[in-house]
Scaffold this active site. Structure first.
Site, PDB file in Angstrom:
ATOM      1  N   VAL A 175     -30.457   9.428 -14.328  1.00  0.00           N
ATOM      2  CA  VAL A 175     -29.373  10.083 -13.590  1.00  0.00           C
ATOM      3  C   VAL A 175     -29.763  11.502 -13.204  1.00  0.00           C
ATOM      4  CG1 VAL A 175     -26.979  10.870 -13.688  1.00  0.00           C
ATOM      5  CG2 VAL A 175     -27.612   8.663 -14.689  1.00  0.00           C
ATOM      6  N   ALA A 195     -33.621  21.352 -18.181  1.00  0.00           N
ATOM      7  CA  ALA A 195     -33.960  21.232 -19.603  1.00  0.00           C
ATOM      8  C   ALA A 195     -34.316  19.786 -19.923  1.00  0.00           C
ATOM      9  CB  ALA A 195     -32.800  21.696 -20.471  1.00  0.00           C
ATOM     10  N   GLU A 217     -16.211  12.871 -13.914  1.00  0.00           N
ATOM     11  CA  GLU A 217     -16.003  11.639 -13.149  1.00  0.00           C
ATOM     12  C   GLU A 217     -17.060  10.585 -13.483  1.00  0.00           C
ATOM     13  OE1 GLU A 217     -14.170   9.130 -11.351  1.00  0.00           O
ATOM     14  OE2 GLU A 217     -13.434  10.997 -10.467  1.00  0.00           O
ATOM     15  N   ILE A 259     -17.582   4.937  -8.951  1.00  0.00           N
ATOM     16  CA  ILE A 259     -16.208   4.659  -8.533  1.00  0.00           C
ATOM     17  C   ILE A 259     -15.339   5.904  -8.727  1.00  0.00           C
ATOM     18  CG2 ILE A 259     -14.186   3.204  -8.868  1.00  0.00           C
ATOM     19  CD1 ILE A 259     -16.039   1.109 -10.099  1.00  0.00           C
ATOM     20  N   LYS A 315     -15.095   4.516 -22.743  1.00  0.00           N
ATOM     21  CA  LYS A 315     -14.478   4.703 -21.429  1.00  0.00           C
ATOM     22  C   LYS A 315     -12.976   4.448 -21.494  1.00  0.00           C
ATOM     23  CE  LYS A 315     -18.793   3.325 -19.226  1.00  0.00           C
ATOM     24  NZ  LYS A 315     -19.549   2.230 -18.568  1.00  0.00           N
ATOM     25  N   GLY A 333     -26.233   2.974 -12.922  1.00  0.00           N
ATOM     26  CA  GLY A 333     -27.408   3.185 -12.090  1.00  0.00           C
ATOM     27  C   GLY A 333     -27.577   4.648 -11.746  1.00  0.00           C
TER      28      GLY A 333
END
Length: 429
Positions: free
Chosen positions: A16, A45, A130, A137, A206, A305
Site C-alpha cells: 500500500v 520510514a 477510510e 470503497i 472492521k 489490494g
C-alpha cells in the site's frame, strides 16, 4: 494558492505504501489543484532500507520513524505499517508533534480507537482512516458525514475479500474449503497464514470500527462476536442451494429494537440469492446499510489490494490537507450514545441445522420436542433415510441465539442423534 508545500511523512512502504508514494508523485499536479497547495513526500520510514523501491528517492528513506516525525516540518503522517506497535506509538508521537494522521490500520483502530481519537481531539488534529475498512470503497466518510443527520439501524456486509473469494469458489465450482483456499493462496488473495481472514479476525476489526461510527458508541474488537468459516463444507452449499441461498462470511451490526443496545458479530451465514450481497463475487467487498430516512444503501467495490487501498488513503490525505489549510479539523469520534454492546445470545436470528440421526420411528417427534422445550419454532424439516441412518435438516423461525444454541446442545445429548453435522445462521430475509 499557497506555494509552500504541505510535507508528508509516509510510515511504511509495503504494497500500500509504495502505491501511495507512486500516486503522490505521478499525480502531484492534480493533488496540488485539488488541495490548494502542493503536497511533498518528505520522508519514508521503512524497516529494510536496502530494498529497492522504484520511483522513490533513496534520500527520503529512513529507518527512524520517530526522528522523521520529530524533525519539525511534517504536516501530515500516513501510517500504513499495520499491527499495534510501533504504529500506536508513532501515531501518538505524531499528535504530540502537531501532525495530523491518515491511517489504514484496522487492528489498531478497533482496539485503541477511542484513545487515539481522544489524543487527536486534545491536540486539535485530524485522524482519518477510510482505508481501514473495505479498501477503495467510500464507506467510513459517507457513514460519519453524509449520514450524520440520519439514524443507522443496521449494517450488514462482506468486508474481507479473501473469504469471499474462497466461498464464491466453493459455491460456483463445488470445491471443498481446502481446495478453494489453495487457489486463493496461489492467486495471492490469501496470505501464507490465512488465520486472520478465515477465522474472522480481520472482519471483526472492521466490524468494530463500523459499529462505532454507525451507532455513535464505542465498540472494541473484544465486543464483536466472531466465528470463522473453516468448517463450511460443500454439503452446506448444497443445502443452501436447496433453500435458494448462498453462503457468505458476514459482518452484521444492529441496533436493538428498543434502541437501548447494539450487537456486533461476524460469522458465516446463508443469505437468499435475491439479496444484493449474494451476487458479490470473487474478492470484492460490499456493505449494506439500512438507515431510517435514507433507506437501504449499498456500497460495493474492491476491498483490498495496493492501488485500491492507496486510493482511499489519498482521498483522506486530500481531506486532511484541506483542513490544514483552513486551520480546521474534520469530524472526530462520535460516541455520545454510550450504548452497551449486547452478547451474541441476545441476537434474534434463524438456524439451519443438519443432524445425523437414527432412521427409526419417533426420531422426528423427539427432535421437535427438544426444539419446543427451548422455545424455538421450526419452520421446515427435510429428512432422508437409508440403511438405518438418516439426515435431518431443520430450519427454524427467528429466536434468540441463546435459545437456538441451547437447543443444539440438547440435541447433541439425544441417543437418537448421532451427530450435529453443521449449524449455520440464516440472514438477510
Amino acid at each position: 494558492m499557497r506555494t509552500r508545500p504541505l510535507k508528508v511523512a509516509l510510515l511504511g512502504c509495503g504494497v500500500v505504501g509504495s502505491e501511495v508514494a507512486r500516486i503522490m508523485t505521478t499525480h502531484a499536479d492534480d493533488l496540488t489543484q485539488r488541495i490548494g497547495a502542493p503536497v511533498e513526500l518528505a520522508g519514508v520510514a521503512v524497516r529494510r532500507p536496502s530494498k529497492v523501491r522504484e520511483g522513490i528517492d533513496p534520500s527520503l528513506i529512513t529507518t527512524d520513524a520517530t526522528a522523521l516525525l520529530k524533525r519539525g516540518d511534517i504536516d501530515i503522517a500516513i501510517e500504513v505499517i499495520g499491527g499495534i506497535e510501533p504504529a500506536r506509538a508513532l501515531i501518538t508521537t505524531a499528535f504530540e508533534q502537531g501532525i495530523s494522521v491518515v491511517s489504514a490500520n484496522k487492528a489498531l483502530l478497533a482496539q485503541d480507537g477511542a484513545a487515539l481519537h481522544a489524543a487527536a481531539e486534545a491536540a486539535g488534529l485530524d485522524l482519518y482512516y477510510e482505508a481501514a475498512v473495505a479498501g477503495a470503497i467510500p464507506l467510513v466518510r459517507p457513514m460519519r458525514e453524509s449520514l450524520a443527520g440520519d439514524k443507522i439501524n443496521r449494517v450488514m456486509g462482506i468486508v474481507n475479500g479473501t473469504t469471499n473469494f474462497i466461498l464464491d469458489k466453493m459455491d460456483s465450482t463445488g470445491a471443498g474449503y481446502q481446495e478453494a483456499l489453495d487457489e486463493a493462496t496461489a492467486l495471492g488473495y490469501a496470505e501464507a497464514d490465512p488465520t486472520a481472514d478465515v477465522e474472522g479476525y480481520d472482519a471483526a476489526a472492521k466490524a468494530a470500527i463500523l459499529a462505532g461510527i454507525a451507532f455513535h458508541t464505542r465498540v472494541r474488537l473484544d465486543d464483536v462476536s466472531r466465528e470463522g468459516m473453516t468448517e463450511v463444507s460443500a454439503a452446506d452449499f448444497a443445502s443452501a442451494k436447496r433453500m435458494g441461498c448462498t453462503i457468505k462470511l458476514l459482518a452484521i451490526l444492529e441496533r436493538a429494537a428498543d434502541g437501548e443496545s447494539v450487537t456486533a458479530r461476524v460469522h458465516p451465514a446463508m443469505i437468499p440469492l435475491s439479496h444484493p450481497l449474494a451476487s458479490v463475487r470473487e474478492a470484492y467487498n460490499a456493505v449494506f446499510v439500512e438507515a431510517e430516512a435514507a433507506g437501504r444503501l449499498m456500497f460495493y467495490g474492491p476491498g483490498a489490494g495496493g492501488a485500491p487501498t492507496a486510493s482511499a488513503v489519498l482521498g483522506d490525505l486530500v481531506a486532511v490537507a484541506r483542513n490544514k489549510l483552513a486551520e480546521a479539523t474534520g469530524p472526530g469520534e462520535s460516541a455520545y450514545t454510550q450504548l452497551p454492546v449486547s452478547p451474541m445470545g441476545d441476537v434474534v436470528t434463524r438456524y439451519h441445522i443438519s443432524l445425523d440421526v437414527a432412521d427409526k420411528p419417533g426420531v422426528l417427534a423427539q427432535v421437535a420436542t427438544t426444539f419446543a422445550e427451548h422455545g424455538v419454532s421450526i419452520d421446515t424439516v427435510r429428512q432422508q433415510g437409508k440403511d438405518g441412518e438418516a439426515s435431518l435438516v431443520v430450519v427454524t423461525h427467528r429466536a434468540p441465539d441463546a435459545a437456538l444454541s441451547g437447543t443444539v446442545e440438547a440435541l447433541r445429548k439425544l441417543d437418537t442423534v448421532r451427530g450435529v453435522a453443521s449449524i449455520m445462521r440464516v440472514e438477510g430475509e
